[in-house]
Design a protein around this motif. Structure first.
Motif, PDB file in Angstrom:
ATOM      1  N   TYR A  85       1.573  -3.034   9.684  1.00 44.96           N
ATOM      2  CA  TYR A  85       2.818  -2.743  10.398  1.00 44.96           C
ATOM      3  C   TYR A  85       2.844  -1.269  10.762  1.00 44.96           C
ATOM      4  O   TYR A  85       2.199  -0.436  10.121  1.00 44.96           O
ATOM      5  CB  TYR A  85       4.048  -3.134   9.562  1.00 44.96           C
ATOM      6  N   GLY A  86       3.544  -0.981  11.846  1.00 45.21           N
ATOM      7  CA  GLY A  86       3.615   0.407  12.296  1.00 45.21           C
ATOM      8  C   GLY A  86       4.376   0.494  13.592  1.00 45.21           C
ATOM      9  O   GLY A  86       5.085  -0.454  13.977  1.00 45.21           O
ATOM     10  N   ASN A  87       4.201   1.604  14.263  1.00 47.33           N
ATOM     11  CA  ASN A  87       4.907   1.791  15.533  1.00 47.33           C
ATOM     12  C   ASN A  87       4.095   1.180  16.663  1.00 47.33           C
ATOM     13  O   ASN A  87       3.934  -0.039  16.700  1.00 47.33           O
ATOM     14  CB  ASN A  87       5.216   3.276  15.725  1.00 47.33           C
ATOM     15  N   ALA A 133       0.788  -1.235   0.000  1.00 45.76           N
ATOM     16  CA  ALA A 133       0.000   0.000   0.000  1.00 45.76           C
ATOM     17  C   ALA A 133       0.820   1.284   0.000  1.00 45.76           C
ATOM     18  O   ALA A 133       0.422   2.262  -0.623  1.00 45.76           O
ATOM     19  CB  ALA A 133      -0.929  -0.008   1.212  1.00 45.76           C
ATOM     20  N   SER A 134       1.951   1.290   0.697  1.00 44.95           N
ATOM     21  CA  SER A 134       2.657   2.575   0.822  1.00 44.95           C
ATOM     22  C   SER A 134       3.480   2.851  -0.430  1.00 44.95           C
ATOM     23  O   SER A 134       3.913   1.920  -1.124  1.00 44.95           O
ATOM     24  CB  SER A 134       3.557   2.580   2.061  1.00 44.95           C
ATOM     25  N   THR A 135       3.697   4.123  -0.732  1.00 39.88           N
ATOM     26  CA  THR A 135       4.367   4.485  -1.991  1.00 39.88           C
ATOM     27  C   THR A 135       5.503   5.487  -1.803  1.00 39.88           C
ATOM     28  O   THR A 135       6.170   5.844  -2.772  1.00 39.88           O
ATOM     29  CB  THR A 135       3.344   5.112  -2.976  1.00 39.88           C
ATOM     30  N   ARG A 142       5.295  -4.947  14.721  1.00 39.82           N
ATOM     31  CA  ARG A 142       5.707  -3.691  15.371  1.00 39.82           C
ATOM     32  C   ARG A 142       7.111  -3.412  14.897  1.00 39.82           C
ATOM     33  O   ARG A 142       8.019  -4.240  15.115  1.00 39.82           O
ATOM     34  CB  ARG A 142       5.684  -3.856  16.890  1.00 39.82           C
ATOM     35  N   ILE A 143       7.292  -2.295  14.249  1.00 40.35           N
ATOM     36  CA  ILE A 143       8.580  -2.034  13.590  1.00 40.35           C
ATOM     37  C   ILE A 143       9.745  -2.150  14.580  1.00 40.35           C
ATOM     38  O   ILE A 143      10.759  -2.793  14.287  1.00 40.35           O
ATOM     39  CB  ILE A 143       8.564  -0.655  12.897  1.00 40.35           C
ATOM     40  N   ALA A 144       9.576  -1.584  15.779  1.00 38.10           N
ATOM     41  CA  ALA A 144      10.684  -1.574  16.749  1.00 38.10           C
ATOM     42  C   ALA A 144      11.102  -2.992  17.139  1.00 38.10           C
ATOM     43  O   ALA A 144      12.281  -3.253  17.403  1.00 38.10           O
ATOM     44  CB  ALA A 144      10.260  -0.782  17.991  1.00 38.10           C
TER      45      ALA A 144
END
Ligand SMILES: Cc1cc2nc3c(=O)[nH]c(=O)nc-3n(C[C@H](O)[C@H](O)[C@H](O)COP(=O)(O)O)c2cc1C
Length: 347
Positions: free
Chosen positions: A118-120, A10-12, A150-152
Motif C-alpha cells: 500500500y502507498g500513494n 512491516a511498518s512500525t 492506493r491510499i487515496a
C-alpha cells in the motif's frame, strides 16, 4: 493438515496505517482461512520490537546470542507461509521489514509468500518489488496474486474501504498461498538438519526419550529415570529452560540434544538417537553442535550418564571427555572437558 500463516505488518512508526491493512487482510480472508484450516499469526513488527541486527554470527549458522532473535526465530520457524503487509517508503520497503528478514535465514526458506502493498502513487508496488527480490534470495517463493491498495482510493479514515472484488482477490491469493505451502512441505522438513526444537516437537520428544532410555534403565537397573517418567508438560517446560535441538528424517523426529549454562559450565544432556538411526554419526554431530553453542566464558563442558551406560560413555570419551564419579548423583558418572577457544563464543 493445518497450516500456519504469518501475516507480517512491516511498518512500525506511531500512527501508521499498517495494522489496519493487516487487519483488513485477516478479516477479508477469515472464512477461507477457516475452510482451509489455516491458523493466522499476525506478527506486527512494532510489537516484535527487534533492534537493528545485533547478532555477531551470520544467520545461516543458526547461532543466536540474543533472546529477541531466538523468539523471532521460533516464531518464523513455526510458520508455513507468509503474507507481508508492506508500506512504501522512498520507493522501497520499510527498513524494519528488511531488518526482520536479515535477522534469520533458514527459518524463511522453502516457504511461499504473498505481498499486500500500500502507498500513494505506486500503491506500494515498488516496495513489493524490492521485498520480493530479498525474499527470493532467502529461498522464499513469491506466489503472485499480490494485493495493492492506493491510499487515496482504498483507505478512508484509516480503514480499508469495503470492496468485494478486492476481498475476493485476497481470498484467492490466500488459497494459492496455502496450496503452494502444501506442495513445498517436503522441502521444509529439513531432513537430517539440526534445528532448534519447537513447541510442536514435545510429544515426539517424549516418545523418543522413552524409546532411548529403556536400554539405559535396563543396563543401570534404575527405572525411575526422569527421561522415562517425564510428562509432556514437563518436557514442554524444559524447552524454555534448555536450548534443545532436534533432527528429523522423513518428517519423524529421530534425534535430539539439549544444553544450558550452569555457572561457568555448559551442561549438555538428553543426547538421544532413535534406536533405528544409531551408528550413523548423528550422536557425534549433535554433541559437536551443542558444544559449539557454549557461551563465551565457559570453562568446562559437562555431561552426566549412568555408571553402566557403556555406549554413551564410549562416545563421550571419544569426544575428549574424562570420566569422574566425584560429584555425580548416585548411579551416575560425570564427564567433563575443558572448553576450548574454538568451542565457545556464543550465549
Ligand atoms: C518516510 C516515508 C516515505 C514515504 N515514501 C513513499 C513512497 O516512496 N511512495 C509512496 O507511495 N508513498 C510513500 N509514503 C507515503 C506512505 O505510503 C504512507 O504514509 C503510508 O501510510 C505509510 O505506511 P504506514 O502508515 O504503515 O507507515 C512515504 C511515507 C513515509 C513516512
Amino acid at each position: 493438515m493445518s497450516m500456519k500463516i504469518m501475516v507480517v505488518v512491516a511498518s512500525t512508526r506511531p500512527g501508521r496505517l499498517g495494522p489496519a491493512i493487516g487487519e483488513w487482510f485477516v478479516r477479508a480472508t477469515a472464512a477461507t482461512a477457516a475452510e482451509l484450516e489455516v491458523v493466522i499469526d499476525v506478527a506486527d513488527l512494532a510489537e516484535v520490537g527487534l533492534p537493528f541486527l545485533d547478532e555477531p554470527e551470520h544467520p545461516s549458522t543458526g547461532v543466536y546470542v540474543h533472546a529477541h532473535t531466538r523468539a523471532w526465530s521460533s516464531r518464523v520457524d513455526a510458520a508455513d507461509a507468509f503474507v507481508f503487509v508492506t508500506a512504501e517508503y522512498n520507493f522501497a520497503m520499510p527498513a524494519t521489514l528488511k531488518n526482520a528478514f536479515d535477522f534469520l535465514s533458514r527459518e524463511w526458506a522453502w516457504k511461499p509468500c504473498l505481498f499486500v502493498g500500500y502507498g500513494n502513487t505506486s500503491a506500494g508496488s515498488r516496495a513489493v518489488q524490492m521485498a520480493r527480490g530479498v525474499a527470493a534470495s532467502m529461498r522464499m517463493l513469491s506466489v503472485g496474486g499480490d494485493v495493492y491498495l492506493r491510499i487515496a482510493d482504498d483507505v478512508v479514515d484509516g480503514e480499508v474501504v469495503v470492496d468485494e472484488r478486492r476481498a475476493g482477490q485476497a481470498r484467492g491469493a490466500l488459497t494459492q498461498l496455502v496450496r503452494a505451502a502444501d506442495v513445498l512441505r517436503p522441502l521444509r522438513e529439513r531432513d537430517g538438519q539440526i534445528v532448534a526444537a519447537a513447541a510442536g516437537d514435545v510429544s515426539e520428544l517424549v516418545v523418543l526419550q522413552r524409546a532411548c532410555w529403556v536400554d539405559e534403565a535396563i543396563a543401570n537397573r534404575a527405572f525411575d529415570l526422569p527421561a522415562l517418567t517425564e510428562t509432556a508438560a514437563q518436557v514442554e517446560v524444559s524447552l524454555a529452560e534448555w536450548q534443545v535441538w532436534v533432527i528429523r528424517s522423513g518428517g519423524r523426529l529421530i534425534a535430539s540434544v539439549r544444553a544450558r549454562r550452569d555457572g561457568d559450565a555448559w551442561l549438555i544432556g538428553r543426547l538421544m538417537v532413535a534406536p533405528d538411526y544409531r551408528h550413523q554419526g548423528l550422536g557425534q554431530q549433535l554433541l559437536a553442535h551443542a558444544e559449539a553453542h557454549a557461551p563465551a566464558g565457559t570453562a568446562t563442558i559437562a555431561l552426566c550418564t549412568g555408571v553402566r551406560s557403556t555406549g554413551p560413555q564410549a562416545l563421550y570419551r571419544q569426544a575428549g571427555y574424562s570420566l569422574t564419579r566425584e560429584g555425580a548423583p548416585p548411579g551416575s558418572v560425570l564427564l567433563r572437558k575443558a572448553a576450548t577457544a574454538g568451542s565457545v563464543g556464543n550465549s
